[in-house]
Design a protein around this motif. Structure first.
Motif, PDB file in Angstrom:
ATOM      1  N   GLU A 457     -44.072   9.848 -73.300  1.00 37.17           N
ATOM      2  CA  GLU A 457     -43.082   8.386 -73.718  1.00 37.17           C
ATOM      3  C   GLU A 457     -41.848   8.138 -73.113  1.00 37.17           C
ATOM      4  O   GLU A 457     -41.422   7.197 -72.440  1.00 37.17           O
ATOM      5  N   ARG A 458     -41.281   9.359 -72.975  1.00 37.94           N
ATOM      6  CA  ARG A 458     -39.704   9.434 -72.739  1.00 37.94           C
ATOM      7  C   ARG A 458     -39.715   9.341 -71.242  1.00 37.94           C
ATOM      8  O   ARG A 458     -38.870   8.673 -70.557  1.00 37.94           O
ATOM      9  N   MET A 459     -40.650   9.790 -70.572  1.00 35.73           N
ATOM     10  CA  MET A 459     -40.561  10.082 -69.162  1.00 35.73           C
ATOM     11  C   MET A 459     -41.926   9.181 -68.571  1.00 35.73           C
ATOM     12  O   MET A 459     -42.765   9.671 -67.642  1.00 35.73           O
ATOM     13  N   ILE A 460     -42.426   8.039 -69.076  1.00 33.97           N
ATOM     14  CA  ILE A 460     -43.313   7.332 -68.701  1.00 33.97           C
ATOM     15  C   ILE A 460     -43.373   6.745 -67.236  1.00 33.97           C
ATOM     16  O   ILE A 460     -44.359   6.763 -66.702  1.00 33.97           O
ATOM     17  N   ASP A 461     -42.110   6.491 -66.661  1.00 31.08           N
ATOM     18  CA  ASP A 461     -42.151   6.231 -65.362  1.00 31.08           C
ATOM     19  C   ASP A 461     -42.688   7.128 -64.309  1.00 31.08           C
ATOM     20  O   ASP A 461     -42.985   6.884 -63.096  1.00 31.08           O
TER      21      ASP A 461
END
Ligand code: CA
Ligand code: CA
Ligand code: CA
Ligand code: CA
Ligand code: CA
Lengths: 517, 517
Positions: A457-461
């Motif tokens: 979720e934190r690094m979704i990109d």
């Protein structure tokens, strides 16, 4: 491999024989956990991915994960105690190579699946269609980049089937022993990039006086181009010294490259059996979840691809180290097992030269993430390779021709590892990560699989798939199938996150062995 | 060093004792040459830079150039015969180190000269004013580049004193032994780039889980920033894993960098004594002329800078190898001589590990250009260092604090060599080349000096100075003074050819020693 799923877990008990469990979330000191029919109370807070003693473990006793030995304790531990570097070390447990003694039976075949790929004149299958500029030496890197930069989206709009122009540039190509190991590896890597099935045309640029001259590259690798009719011809070659320097070489390169575009564009995607997918796997920034979620899930996808007649390649020898006895018994022959052991032996020699311990491979970050020993990390890493027979072992950047599950000898460090896999002809990469990696490469798409939901979720990109769902109830099989379908979809043209972000121009890093002179 | 000039020569006889001469142009078979009171007839055509026997040389006899032994013959040669790899090898001639036995007297001082430089808050002198983005690992290279690319000429137009934003990116930073040699060298190199006097502000970007964490970089190198008042503070540090990946880190980086611009721009050039110039020297793609023209001319400039109280640094240990006995006798102390010999000894060990011979250093291109043995090449290379006392010997990327003529241990390969010199604090580079190099680096300007006129003219877009004029009648002194004045002018802001071409984003290559794990 053995993740019991279907429930939201505080911890995961990976195997009935394990004397440890793995935290599935951050746990507080004093928490009481119900696991494997026991109640354990945490002596201290435990971070996600870290290990907890399930039963009393005596000093010097073996610690089991995946039902296998990951090391032995340096002090006694009570149930609920944290198990990590302060009380666990590799120890000296026995390895039994049992070469080719437990060759797995073939899986039930998967038939009829295709992807939309590019059929190349040499018969191979591409998943992308780039034009390549091969820089033979660092001294021609800037020129190679300048040429590539001229072919931006605007210029390429008349060539809609071309994905882009890649300048394969690197820090080497001179200050090496002519014909030596470093030279040979570089030549294999550059040639592998040039003739990759995802490359629709290439040119080569050198300074002229480098120790790794273009002539050696062409001769040693029998590197040729194919024209539109499949006829062999020399690729365009530019020497900066012959041409008169930077500006004139950029000009000549733009002209030579423009001539490659019409043929490069003259391709169409068509249905190709997925047996022609050559999957390279890698993990980077692993954590304690990697071996529990994303790696075994990738193992499922790997098995499915092999069941479909395709190829899956495990790399990162330093991360295999410590679990090689699991692979040798799966080898299809003693010869293949011996090839792997020869590579392991080479690595022990290679690292010993500078007094480096291969055991250092779990990085500072890996350790923060909960991995303690090389055996534990290796067992978790090898899970990516599924359960099928080991078909072949390749040297770094060697052309991959075998079907089934293969190993390529590469370092564990991701950029040189994937560079070797791609040079070997992998046309798909799946990359698992626990701490979070933003890796991407060209010309091959990389699907990134997260080991845990918070990082996903934190690094979704940057993340394509969340294997952390395994800790929330999805089965390993389910996520494995998701990865498998994603491989087919991306092979057919769907862009990965790293492609959308434009990655791959900095991550071409040929493995460098031996002294720079 | 010894080039008799003032005439247009067919060949150059470098020293009265030499039994060979060097072709100053392409010579045809049968040509009769008048040289040193003799007439010799060429047995075959001879390319420029190649050696010709002046007198009969017996099999096994010593061959002299610069009045010094460059090897011995493997077969007898007649006057007019070509002398090269087919009949000349290193041999086994004796070296006499004669440590600190021949310390040269100080040169008459050059006083009162200044350049227009940047006086930094730490007291050091800059010749350029860039902002730096330090990528701690390959995994943050793409992000570092993306941030730098946002700060193009258009964005920087409000900050006219800033020369640009550099993303220092590289292929390493993980897969290494924490705290080991490779890690230490990388940390020195990155810290040296960050605090370079040509860097007016910097930020550091890492992925987060790399083996070479930013914490180690800061601690081991005591790396700090200085604010506008010279106060110490932590530099901005971005971790991609903490920030949530590519897009968010690029965004945070743009913000952090924008905050550095006003202070970065708040500098003015002012007169600074040239004693604060730290000149790094390098040669790449040398030919037979390099040791006759550009290198001895650079030696003159080097001597002048030392006479003015400045610093000149010779690097490329593999190219010094074979001529180290010329340096040890010039060492200002036995300790300094021993430091050099310790490095040579280390190199012999380092290269032997993989069975590589340090003698391989004359590249294929060098040999085509006329250089036969390592001694010959080394003698030619050492000529760049002029004639003054050897003041200090530095490890790779170690901060250079001594005045006078110094040596830094680097490989001969130009990109890692200059990367180390720049990290050590060199604020000017002079780069000599015979076959033609297009090298440039950032943040330090590189003046490129051609060894011969044909190459100078062919590569005019890349060459700054033509030392080939020495073969047309200019004296070595004259060209040496030209280089000296160019150093002062470029240090004051004049752009070099490689700066005009935009070089330096691909040529940051920290030296990599030992295994990639
Ligand atoms: Ca890895
Ligand atoms: Ca790793
Ligand atoms: Ca060099
Ligand atoms: Ca060289
Ligand atoms: Ca690069």
């Amino acid at each position: 491999m053995i993740v019991t799923a279907g429930r939201r877990a505080d911890v995961v008990h990976l195997h009935p024989e394990d004397n440890i469990v793995v935290a599935a979330r951050h746990l507080d000191a004093g928490e009481q956990l119900q696991v494997a029919g026991r109640t354990i109370t945490l002596a201290q807070s435990i971070k996600i991915g870290h290990k907890i003693a399930l039963v009393p473990i005596a000093e010097g006793a073996l610690v089991l994960k995946y039902g296998q030995i990951i090391g032995s304790t340096t002090s006694a531990a009570e149930p609920g105690d944290w198990i990590h570097s302060h009380n666990l070390h590799n120890g000296d447990f026995v390895r039994d190579y049992a070469k080719a003694q437990e060759i797995p039976a073939d899986l039930p075949p998967i038939t009829g699946r295709t992807f939309q790929g590019y059929r190349r004149k040499d018969g191979r299958a591409g998943t992308r269609n780039y034009i390549g500029i091969i820089s033979s030496v660092n001294c021609s890197s800037t020129v190679s980049r300048y040429i590539a930069e001229k072919f931006d989206k605007q210029v390429l709009k008349d060539y809609p089937n071309i994905d882009g122009v890649i300048a394969f540039r690197h820090g080497g190509g001179c200050g090496l022993q002519y014909g030596g190991l470093q030279h040979e590896i570089l030549a294999r890597t550059l040639a592998g990039a040039a003739r990759h099935p995802n490359i629709g045309g290439f040119l080569i640029i050198g300074l002229g006086c480098e120790n790794a001259p273009i002539g050696y590259l062409l001769d040693s690798q029998k590197l040729i181009s194919l024209d539109g009719k499949g006829n062999r011809k020399l690729p365009p070659i530019l020497s900066m010294q012959d041409l008169g320097g930077t500006a004139k070489t950029v000009e000549a390169g733009i002209k030579a490259l423009a001539e490659l575009l019409p043929q490069g564009n003259d391709v169409r995607r068509e249905p190709i059996p997925i047996s022609e997918i050559i999957l390279g796997t890698n993990c980077g920034g692993s954590d304690g979840n990697s071996g529990v979620t994303c790696n075994p899930a990738l193992g499922v996808a790997s098995d499915m691809l092999v069941a479909a007649g395709g190829t899956s390649v495990l790399a990162e020898t330093t991360e295999i180290y410590g679990a090689e006895h699991l692979l040798t018994r799966r080898a299809k022959s003693v010869e293949v097992a011996d090839k792997l052991l020869e590579r392991i032996k080479w690595w022990l020699w290679h690292t010993s030269l500078y007094g480096v311990e291969i055991d250092n491979n779990p990085s500072v970050g890996n350790k923060e993430g909960g991995l303690t020993t090389i055996a534990e990390k290796s067992l978790g890493a090898v899970a990516k390779a599924g359960t099928t027979a080991l078909s072949e072992v390749y040297q770094y950047a060697e052309p991959i021709t075998a079907k089934g599950f293969c190993v390529m000898d590469t370092p564990g460090f991701d950029p040189p590892s994937v560079t070797g896999l791609v040079a070997g002809g992998c046309n798909m990469i799946v990359f698992t990560t626990g701490r979070g990696s933003c890796f991407g490469c060209k010309p091959v798409p990389s699907i990134k699989v997260a080991s845990n939901t918070p990082m996903y979720e934190r690094m979704i990109d940057d993340m394509d798939i969340n294997a952390g769902e395994i800790l929330n109830g999805k089965s390993v099989d389910e996520v494995g199938r998701e990865i498998f379908e994603k491989i087919i979809s991306v092979a057919s043209g769907e862009k990965t996150k790293s492609e959308l972000l434009g990655y791959g121009d900095e991550e071409f890093v040929p493995w460098q062995i031996g002294p720079t002179l």
